[in-house]
Enzyme design. Structure first.
Site, mmCIF file in Angstrom:
data_model
loop_
_atom_site.group_PDB
_atom_site.id
_atom_site.type_symbol
_atom_site.label_atom_id
_atom_site.label_comp_id
_atom_site.label_asym_id
_atom_site.label_seq_id
_atom_site.Cartn_x
_atom_site.Cartn_y
_atom_site.Cartn_z
ATOM 1 N N HIS A 106 7.508 3.513 8.138
ATOM 2 C CA HIS A 106 6.750 2.379 8.665
ATOM 3 C C HIS A 106 6.120 1.576 7.537
ATOM 4 O O HIS A 106 6.202 0.350 7.510
ATOM 5 C CB HIS A 106 5.670 2.868 9.625
ATOM 6 C CG HIS A 106 6.222 3.361 10.925
ATOM 7 N ND1 HIS A 106 5.432 3.821 11.951
ATOM 8 C CD2 HIS A 106 7.495 3.475 11.369
ATOM 9 C CE1 HIS A 106 6.184 4.191 12.973
ATOM 10 N NE2 HIS A 106 7.453 4.001 12.634
ATOM 11 N N HIS A 165 0.828 10.255 8.622
ATOM 12 C CA HIS A 165 1.268 10.685 7.288
ATOM 13 C C HIS A 165 0.078 11.050 6.404
ATOM 14 O O HIS A 165 -1.083 10.814 6.748
ATOM 15 C CB HIS A 165 2.109 9.596 6.605
ATOM 16 C CG HIS A 165 3.351 9.233 7.356
ATOM 17 N ND1 HIS A 165 4.509 9.947 7.285
ATOM 18 C CD2 HIS A 165 3.606 8.200 8.212
ATOM 19 C CE1 HIS A 165 5.436 9.392 8.054
ATOM 20 N NE2 HIS A 165 4.902 8.330 8.634
#
Length: 213
Positions: A106, A165
């Site tokens: 992303h 993340h």
């Protein structure tokens, strides 16, 4: 899911924007005929093919690295030998949890898309169009849509940074996105055999009428 198809949204808006602005730019600034203008449009549109290739290769590389570095945490059935999983998909199929180095796709894609849009919008600096024309309205609409899309991408980068993340995975994703942008628009596209920049180097005397006027 909106982010997962981020490249499709970016491609869908950049395709008509690059086509219209490049064709108009070729005719108004270079005084090209229809054939040469179309060739210039095709050359600039090849930047979208390059972007698609960058997206495909990088996301595939991220998946490969995650599979290579990961292990599966799966309870399994009692009495069965512990199974070794080769991919994240196999692990998830057995309701396991895959622990690997997951580079943030992303962060990579959103940063690359945002920078690419900003670069392509630079063509408006040297574009001259009658403000009362229908083409002016269409290009303005695409411009506003691309600016709004860029704001969405920046907002979603912030969301990814907050909720998904770890720091190293997000940082590496952004660095790869920046490298892809720099390698194309700041290096390769300056070369003769490339898609070229949105706004070629034009003498200041030829920039008499700008798009803003």
């Amino acid at each position: 899911y909106f982010v997962k198809v981020a490249w499709a949204w970016t491609l869908w808006l950049l395709l008509p924007f690059i086509t219209l602005t490049t064709y108009q730019f070729a005719q108004s600034k270079f005084l090209y005929g229809p054939t040469k203008s179309v060739l210039m449009v095709l050359r600039r549109l090849s930047a979208l093919l390059v972007g698609t290739a960058v997206w495909y290769v990088c996301t595939g590389l991220f998946v490969y690295i995650e599979n290579l570095t990961g292990t599966c945490s799966s309870s399994g059935k009692p009495g069965e030998p512990r199974r070794l999983y080769a991919t994240k998909q196999e692990c998830h199929h057995d309701n396991g949890i895959w622990n690997g180095f997951d580079i943030s796709g992303h962060c990579f894609l959103l940063s690359y898309c945002a920078l690419m849009i900003v670069e392509e919008l630079a063509v408006l600096e040297g574009l001259s169009i009658d403000q009362n024309s229908r083409l002016h309205v269409v290009i303005n609409s695409l411009f506003v849509s691309l600016c709004f899309l860029t704001m969405i991408w920046v907002f979603m980068i912030v969301c990814t940074a907050v909720y998904f993340h770890d720091f190293s995975q997000k940082l590496l994703g952004v660095l790869i996105g920046l490298s892809a942008w720099y390698g194309t628009y700041r290096f390769w596209y300056l070369k003769p055999f490339s898609p070229g920049l949105p706004l070629p180097n034009i003498p200041l005397s030829s920039k008499k009428y700008s798009y803003s006027r």
